[in-house]
Motif scaffolding. Structure first.
Motif, PDB file in Angstrom:
ATOM      1  N   PHE A 102       0.726  -1.239  -0.062  1.00 40.68           N
ATOM      2  CA  PHE A 102      -0.205  -0.025   0.281  1.00 40.68           C
ATOM      3  C   PHE A 102       0.895   1.468  -0.105  1.00 40.68           C
ATOM      4  O   PHE A 102       0.514   2.294  -0.470  1.00 40.68           O
ATOM      5  CB  PHE A 102      -1.565  -0.005   1.121  1.00 40.68           C
ATOM      6  CG  PHE A 102      -1.926   1.000   1.622  1.00 40.68           C
ATOM      7  CD1 PHE A 102      -2.774   1.338   0.458  1.00 40.68           C
ATOM      8  CD2 PHE A 102      -1.704   2.101   2.003  1.00 40.68           C
ATOM      9  CE1 PHE A 102      -3.795   2.287   0.476  1.00 40.68           C
ATOM     10  CE2 PHE A 102      -2.377   3.516   2.584  1.00 40.68           C
ATOM     11  CZ  PHE A 102      -3.303   3.315   1.633  1.00 40.68           C
ATOM     12  N   ARG A 103       1.977   1.433   1.184  1.00 38.05           N
ATOM     13  CA  ARG A 103       2.554   2.286   1.118  1.00 38.05           C
ATOM     14  C   ARG A 103       3.315   2.683  -0.797  1.00 38.05           C
ATOM     15  O   ARG A 103       3.583   3.574  -0.930  1.00 38.05           O
ATOM     16  CB  ARG A 103       4.303   2.211   1.752  1.00 38.05           C
ATOM     17  CG  ARG A 103       4.753   3.431   2.036  1.00 38.05           C
ATOM     18  CD  ARG A 103       6.267   3.101   2.951  1.00 38.05           C
ATOM     19  NE  ARG A 103       5.868   2.337   4.445  1.00 38.05           N
ATOM     20  CZ  ARG A 103       5.908   0.987   4.571  1.00 38.05           C
ATOM     21  NH1 ARG A 103       7.167   0.705   4.431  1.00 38.05           N
ATOM     22  NH2 ARG A 103       5.475   1.134   5.899  1.00 38.05           N
ATOM     23  N   ALA A 104       3.703   1.380  -1.568  1.00 34.66           N
ATOM     24  CA  ALA A 104       4.418   1.999  -2.398  1.00 34.66           C
ATOM     25  C   ALA A 104       3.693   2.290  -3.905  1.00 34.66           C
ATOM     26  O   ALA A 104       3.454   3.482  -4.136  1.00 34.66           O
ATOM     27  CB  ALA A 104       4.674   0.416  -2.876  1.00 34.66           C
ATOM     28  N   LEU A 105       1.458   1.629  -3.775  1.00 33.32           N
ATOM     29  CA  LEU A 105       1.090   2.591  -4.397  1.00 33.32           C
ATOM     30  C   LEU A 105       0.170   3.921  -4.146  1.00 33.32           C
ATOM     31  O   LEU A 105       0.497   4.382  -4.889  1.00 33.32           O
ATOM     32  CB  LEU A 105      -0.726   1.581  -4.145  1.00 33.32           C
ATOM     33  CG  LEU A 105      -0.400   0.305  -4.361  1.00 33.32           C
ATOM     34  CD1 LEU A 105      -2.114  -0.571  -4.349  1.00 33.32           C
ATOM     35  CD2 LEU A 105      -0.769   0.384  -5.791  1.00 33.32           C
ATOM     36  N   VAL A 120      -3.766  13.932  -4.493  1.00 30.37           N
ATOM     37  CA  VAL A 120      -4.412  12.486  -3.656  1.00 30.37           C
ATOM     38  C   VAL A 120      -5.218  12.100  -2.665  1.00 30.37           C
ATOM     39  O   VAL A 120      -4.665  12.792  -1.910  1.00 30.37           O
ATOM     40  CB  VAL A 120      -2.878  11.914  -3.706  1.00 30.37           C
ATOM     41  CG1 VAL A 120      -3.973   9.957  -3.202  1.00 30.37           C
ATOM     42  CG2 VAL A 120      -1.912  11.712  -4.846  1.00 30.37           C
ATOM     43  N   PHE A 121      -6.203  11.453  -2.931  1.00 32.02           N
ATOM     44  CA  PHE A 121      -6.707  10.596  -2.132  1.00 32.02           C
ATOM     45  C   PHE A 121      -7.049  10.013  -1.429  1.00 32.02           C
ATOM     46  O   PHE A 121      -7.443   8.946  -2.549  1.00 32.02           O
ATOM     47  CB  PHE A 121      -8.110  11.597  -1.643  1.00 32.02           C
ATOM     48  CG  PHE A 121      -9.171  11.486  -2.218  1.00 32.02           C
ATOM     49  CD1 PHE A 121     -10.268  10.735  -1.597  1.00 32.02           C
ATOM     50  CD2 PHE A 121      -8.989  11.839  -3.775  1.00 32.02           C
ATOM     51  CE1 PHE A 121     -11.362  10.596  -3.391  1.00 32.02           C
ATOM     52  CE2 PHE A 121      -9.641  12.400  -4.474  1.00 32.02           C
ATOM     53  CZ  PHE A 121     -10.982  11.328  -4.624  1.00 32.02           C
ATOM     54  N   VAL A 122      -7.306   8.661  -0.705  1.00 29.86           N
ATOM     55  CA  VAL A 122      -7.276   7.604  -0.617  1.00 29.86           C
ATOM     56  C   VAL A 122      -9.060   6.836   0.215  1.00 29.86           C
ATOM     57  O   VAL A 122      -9.450   7.673   1.001  1.00 29.86           O
ATOM     58  CB  VAL A 122      -6.770   6.714   0.142  1.00 29.86           C
ATOM     59  CG1 VAL A 122      -7.214   5.709   1.022  1.00 29.86           C
ATOM     60  CG2 VAL A 122      -5.661   7.138   0.254  1.00 29.86           C
ATOM     61  N   ASP A 155      -2.795   4.949   8.744  1.00 32.44           N
ATOM     62  CA  ASP A 155      -1.237   5.526   9.161  1.00 32.44           C
ATOM     63  C   ASP A 155      -0.485   6.007   7.911  1.00 32.44           C
ATOM     64  O   ASP A 155       0.517   7.147   8.110  1.00 32.44           O
ATOM     65  CB  ASP A 155      -1.118   4.364  10.557  1.00 32.44           C
ATOM     66  CG  ASP A 155       0.542   4.524  11.381  1.00 32.44           C
ATOM     67  OD1 ASP A 155       0.736   5.792  11.358  1.00 32.44           O
ATOM     68  OD2 ASP A 155       2.099   4.164  10.320  1.00 32.44           O
ATOM     69  N   GLU A 156      -0.317   5.068   7.258  1.00 32.57           N
ATOM     70  CA  GLU A 156       0.512   5.746   5.962  1.00 32.57           C
ATOM     71  C   GLU A 156       0.036   6.674   5.567  1.00 32.57           C
ATOM     72  O   GLU A 156       1.202   6.943   4.801  1.00 32.57           O
ATOM     73  CB  GLU A 156       0.530   4.066   4.837  1.00 32.57           C
ATOM     74  CG  GLU A 156       1.098   3.300   5.504  1.00 32.57           C
ATOM     75  CD  GLU A 156       2.708   3.172   5.118  1.00 32.57           C
ATOM     76  OE1 GLU A 156       2.886   3.955   4.992  1.00 32.57           O
ATOM     77  OE2 GLU A 156       3.042   2.300   6.689  1.00 32.57           O
TER      78      GLU A 156
END
Length: 210
Positions: A102-105, A120-122, A155-156
Motif C-alpha cells: 500500500f505504501r508503494a501504491l 491524492v486521496f484514499v 497511518d500510511e
C-alpha cells in the motif's frame, strides 16, 4: 455541443485506482463512485473530466501495481484516488504485506499527481461483512480484519501527507437495506456509492487547490 481538442485539454484530469469498488462491479458506468464524484465537481463549476480508471474486480495491492506498470500510463493528473485492500483481506494476506504494498501504491499515486501528495486521496476499505453475500460468514472476524487494514492505510496516508476518507461506516450502515447493494449481493449499488462520492466531494475540492 462538440468539445474541441483544446477544450478537452483544459479539463482537469482525474485518475481513479482500485478494485471492484472502483470499477463498480455489477452497476452501470455512470454509477461508479468516481464518475459520480466527477459529475458533482462539475456541478460545483469544477472543469474536470470523467476519471481514467485502472481497476478490476479481485485485484490486490500487488495486482493493481502490476496493472499500472503494464498500462504504460505516463499522464499527469490533477486528482488521484485510491481504494484498495479488500482482496488482500479476503485472501488472508498478512497486514505487513499490505502495509508495504500500500505504501508503494501511495508513492505511485503521488507520481501520477505530478509529485503532489496533496492531490491524492484514499478511500477506506468497505466492510463487506455487512453484505447479503456474507450472511453465513464470520462477520466479527471480517470487521476486525477490515479495521486492521484500514488502520494501516490511514497511518500510511498520514505519513505521506495524503488525505484518508473513511467511508467504512457508510457501508456498515447499509446492512439490511438491499437498495444499498448491487444485484450480486456483495458489491454496492450506485445509491451507496453516491454516499462515498458525497463524502469525498469536499476533500476533492480542497485537494484541487493544492
Amino acid at each position: 455541443m462538440v468539445s474541441t481538442p483544446n477544450a478537452a485539454k483544459s479539463k482537469l484530469q482525474f485518475l481513479s485506482l482500485g478494485d471492484s469498488y472502483t470499477i463498480g462491479e455489477s452497476v452501470s458506468e455512470y454509477e461508479r463512485w468516481s464518475v459520480q464524484l466527477a459529475e458533482m465537481l462539475r456541478n460545483d463549476s469544477v472543469n474536470i473530466a470523467d476519471p481514467d480508471i485502472i481497476a478490476r474486480t479481485g485485484w490486490t495491492t500487488a495486482e493493481l501495481q502490476d496493472a499500472i506498470k503494464a498500462s504504460g500510463n505516463q499522464k499527469t493528473y490533477g486528482l488521484v484516488s485510491l481504494l484498495i485492500g479488500v482482496n488482500n483481506q479476503y485472501r488472508g494476506q498478512s497486514p505487513d504485506r499490505y502495509q508495504a504494498e500500500f505504501r508503494a501504491l501511495l508513492q505511485t499515486a503521488t507520481q501520477f499527481a505530478g509529485g503532489k501528495a496533496g492531490r491524492v486521496f484514499v478511500l477506506s476499505i468497505p466492510d463487506w461483512g455487512t453484505s447479503p453475500f456474507a450472511r453465513n460468514q464470520d462477520k466479527g472476524r471480517i470487521t476486525a480484519e477490515i479495521n486492521q487494514f484500514n488502520a494501516i492505510a490511514q497511518d500510511e496516508c498520514q505519513k505521506a501527507g495524503i488525505t484518508f476518507v473513511d467511508i467504512t461506516p457508510l457501508t456498515r450502515q447499509a446492512a439490511g437495506d438491499n437498495t444499498q447493494f448491487a444485484s450480486d449481493g456483495l458489491h454496492y449499488s450506485g445509491r451507496q456509492m453516491r454516499l462515498w462520492a458525497e463524502k469525498a466531494l469536499p476533500i476533492a475540492k480542497e485537494r484541487l487547490k493544492q
